[in-house]
Design an enzyme around this catalytic site. Structure first.
Site, PDB file in Angstrom:
ATOM      1  N   GLY A 192      10.615  -4.438   2.306  1.00 17.12           N
ATOM      2  CA  GLY A 192      11.587  -3.515   2.691  1.00 17.12           C
ATOM      3  C   GLY A 192      12.705  -3.812   1.742  1.00 17.12           C
ATOM      4  N   ASP A 193      12.849  -2.771   0.506  1.00 12.05           N
ATOM      5  CA  ASP A 193      14.053  -2.510  -0.264  1.00 12.05           C
ATOM      6  C   ASP A 193      14.177  -3.731  -1.297  1.00 12.05           C
ATOM      7  OD1 ASP A 193      14.854  -0.399   1.247  1.00 12.05           O
ATOM      8  OD2 ASP A 193      16.494  -1.612   2.516  1.00 12.05           O
ATOM      9  N   GLN A 242      -6.839  -1.030   3.314  1.00 17.57           N
ATOM     10  CA  GLN A 242      -6.280  -1.091   4.114  1.00 17.57           C
ATOM     11  C   GLN A 242      -6.956   0.222   5.222  1.00 17.57           C
ATOM     12  OE1 GLN A 242      -2.407   1.184   4.805  1.00 17.57           O
ATOM     13  NE2 GLN A 242      -1.484  -0.935   5.453  1.00 17.57           N
ATOM     14  N   LYS A 300      -0.358  -4.897   9.056  1.00 15.38           N
ATOM     15  CA  LYS A 300       0.866  -4.552   8.309  1.00 15.38           C
ATOM     16  C   LYS A 300       1.918  -3.772   9.434  1.00 15.38           C
ATOM     17  CE  LYS A 300       3.344  -2.411   4.439  1.00 15.38           C
ATOM     18  NZ  LYS A 300       3.637  -0.995   4.913  1.00 15.38           N
ATOM     19  N   PRO A 353       0.941  -1.314  -0.039  1.00 11.89           N
ATOM     20  CA  PRO A 353      -0.086  -0.105  -0.244  1.00 11.89           C
ATOM     21  C   PRO A 353       0.869   1.236   0.029  1.00 11.89           C
ATOM     22  CG  PRO A 353       0.098  -1.138   2.173  1.00 11.89           C
ATOM     23  CD  PRO A 353       0.713  -1.933   1.207  1.00 11.89           C
ATOM     24  N   ALA A 369       0.257   5.491  -0.212  1.00 14.95           N
ATOM     25  CA  ALA A 369      -0.457   6.714  -0.308  1.00 14.95           C
ATOM     26  C   ALA A 369      -0.186   7.684  -1.455  1.00 14.95           C
ATOM     27  CB  ALA A 369      -0.610   7.337   1.037  1.00 14.95           C
ATOM     28  N   CYS A 394       2.608   2.919   9.811  1.00 16.02           N
ATOM     29  CA  CYS A 394       2.751   4.329   9.300  1.00 16.02           C
ATOM     30  C   CYS A 394       3.395   5.041  10.376  1.00 16.02           C
ATOM     31  CB  CYS A 394       1.593   4.821   9.055  1.00 16.02           C
ATOM     32  SG  CYS A 394       1.863   6.327   8.142  1.00 16.02           S
TER      33      CYS A 394
HETATM   34  C1  LIG Z   1       4.897   7.152  -0.714  1.00 20.24           C
HETATM   35  C2  LIG Z   1       4.626   6.277   0.055  1.00 20.24           C
HETATM   36  C3  LIG Z   1       3.373   6.031   0.570  1.00 20.24           C
HETATM   37  C4  LIG Z   1       2.908   4.848   1.428  1.00 20.24           C
HETATM   38  N1  LIG Z   1       1.894   4.844   1.937  1.00 20.24           N
HETATM   39  C5  LIG Z   1       1.630   3.484   2.792  1.00 20.24           C
HETATM   40  C6  LIG Z   1       0.210   3.249   3.351  1.00 20.24           C
HETATM   41  O1  LIG Z   1      -0.798   3.703   2.866  1.00 20.24           O
HETATM   42  N2  LIG Z   1       0.002   2.177   4.100  1.00 20.24           N
HETATM   43  C7  LIG Z   1       1.152   1.350   4.418  1.00 20.24           C
HETATM   44  O2  LIG Z   1       0.848   0.435   5.311  1.00 20.24           O
HETATM   45  N3  LIG Z   1       2.485   1.776   4.130  1.00 20.24           N
HETATM   46  C8  LIG Z   1       2.543   2.852   3.149  1.00 20.24           C
HETATM   47  N4  LIG Z   1       3.926   2.875   2.822  1.00 20.24           N
HETATM   48  C9  LIG Z   1       5.033   1.802   3.069  1.00 20.24           C
HETATM   49  C10 LIG Z   1       5.128   0.951   2.059  1.00 20.24           C
HETATM   50  O3  LIG Z   1       4.078   0.118   2.051  1.00 20.24           O
HETATM   51  C11 LIG Z   1       6.311   0.124   2.272  1.00 20.24           C
HETATM   52  O4  LIG Z   1       6.045  -0.658   3.601  1.00 20.24           O
HETATM   53  C12 LIG Z   1       7.643   0.629   2.308  1.00 20.24           C
HETATM   54  O5  LIG Z   1       7.786   1.655   1.307  1.00 20.24           O
HETATM   55  C13 LIG Z   1       8.830  -0.368   2.178  1.00 20.24           C
HETATM   56  O6  LIG Z   1       8.757  -1.066   1.128  1.00 20.24           O
HETATM   57  P1  LIG Z   1       9.588  -0.828  -0.074  1.00 20.24           P
HETATM   58  O7  LIG Z   1      11.056  -0.715   0.216  1.00 20.24           O
HETATM   59  O8  LIG Z   1       9.045  -1.826  -1.024  1.00 20.24           O
HETATM   60  O9  LIG Z   1       9.152   0.687  -0.775  1.00 20.24           O
HETATM   61  C14 LIG Z   1       4.060   4.069   1.886  1.00 20.24           C
HETATM   62  C15 LIG Z   1       5.376   4.103   1.439  1.00 20.24           C
HETATM   63  C16 LIG Z   1       5.789   5.267   0.440  1.00 20.24           C
HETATM   64  C17 LIG Z   1       6.883   5.442  -0.294  1.00 20.24           C
END
Ligand SMILES: Cc1cc2nc3c(=O)[nH]c(=O)nc-3n(C[C@H](O)[C@H](O)[C@H](O)COP(=O)(O)O)c2cc1C
Length: 310
Positions: A198-199, A68, A136, A14, A16, A97
């Site tokens: 993550g990453d 979510q 989450k 997810p 935002a 969050c």
């Molecule tokens: C712009 C942005 C918005 C996000 N919004 C949410 C959200 O609405 N709900 C949530 O659980 N995590 C949110 N996250 C976290 C991501 O779901 C994810 O856990 C985090 O980016 C780490 O994963 P990644 O390294 O693959 O990006 C957001 C992350 C980013 C970068």
């Protein structure tokens, strides 16, 4: 309730302002087993706030649909979950969050400090609705106080059907390295499926995440922004052990597919602008193109700018 069987072991995280319906549908088409909406305020939803109701933009094409919710008030969360129950197949609760405006309300990752409260929420929501509830989580508030294994166990005991872990602390926000060793610790301690997050930005990261943690699903966020093709590459790799590189032509085609779907589902203009800019990542002269997109005032103008890249 058991977590549904997915067509693949990848999940769109997810995000935002990013994971609108057109982007989710594209990621599902490219092989993501599931795609989660951005977080939605349970308080606002329970009060039937008009703008918040409009944020529930899910469509049948993305089944299993996942909404979510974030919040801290048990009664409001239950009300909001009941509203969502017949609109999706899975309900996800946000306990990760790190945004100030969310943690100030005692919601999102602020709840990691209160495992009992998390247990109360998960129990109340999962027993009030007939669809699986997932959680989450992050590792904890700060590095010297990581409590993810305890919190994940609380979620499972309270009825969670799957746990997703973003392997960073609240204080880390989105910086520093995700510590995947905690995903393994949780996987080794739970019976329900676990999604590692993550990453993960490449097929190689996906393979390593699965190997190092034993997680059931890999959840990907920033790695697919402007590059949903990564889901396709993972699918190809799982089928035949190799994958095709994405070229510039494919990248632009992907954007036009997104745009068509965005028009069909009436996605907000700011989302479309954001995606147009992210799909130009890595192009020579991309910053000039991104400037032009930034000044565009309509879908047609964006389309025109993107066509110059073809
Ligand atoms: C712009 C942005 C918005 C996000 N919004 C949410 C959200 O609405 N709900 C949530 O659980 N995590 C949110 N996250 C976290 C991501 O779901 C994810 O856990 C985090 O980016 C780490 O994963 P990644 O390294 O693959 O990006 C957001 C992350 C980013 C970068």
């Amino acid at each position: 309730m058991k977590f549904p069987k997915l067509k693949s072991d990848t999940i769109l995280a997810p995000m935002a302002g990013v994971t609108d319906v057109a982007f989710r549908v594209l990621c599902r088409k490219y092989g993501a087993g599931m795609a989660v909406t951005e977080m939605i305020s349970a308080n606002a939803l329970a009060r039937r706030n008009k703008r918040t109701l409009g944020m529930i933009d899910i469509v049948a094409a993305e089944k299993p649909r996942v909404i979510q919710l974030f919040g801290q008030n048990v009664e409001m969360l239950v009300k909001a979950a009941k509203y969502c129950e017949d609109k999706c197949e899975v309900l996800d609760l946000n306990f990760g969050c790190p945004a100030t405006k969310i943690i100030k309300q005692g919601a999102g990752s602020a709840l990691l400090e209160r495992p009992n409260k998390i247990g109360e929420i998960v129990k109340a929501v999962s027993s009030a609705i007939k669809i699986p509830v997932t959680c989450k989580l992050r590792l904890g508030i700060r590095k010297n106080n990581i409590n993810i294994v305890e919190v994940a166990k609380v979620c499972e005991e309270a009825g969670a059907a799957m746990i997703a872990i973003h392997a960073r602390t609240q204080k880390q926000g989105y910086t520093g390295k995700a510590d995947w060793s905690w995903i393994k610790n949780v996987k080794d301690s739970l019976g329900v499926p676990v999604a590692g997050n993550g990453d993960v930005c490449s097929v190689e990261d996906y393979v390593r995440m699965k190997k190092e943690t034993g997680c059931d699903f890999v959840m990907i966020g920033r790695g697919v922004v402007g590059n949903p093709y990564l889901f396709k590459q993972i699918e190809q790799f799982n089928k035949k052990g190799s994958y095709s590189e994405r070229d510039r032509k494919q990248q632009i085609e992907d954007f036009f597919e997104y745009l068509e779907s965005a028009e069909k589902y009436k996605v907000g203009f700011l989302h479309v602008k954001f995606h147009a800019q992210s799909f130009t990542k890595g192009f020579i002269g991309a910053s000039r193109v991104r400037d032009k997109i930034g000044r565009a005032k309509s879908f047609e103008e964006i389309e025109k700018v993107m066509k110059t890249l073809e």
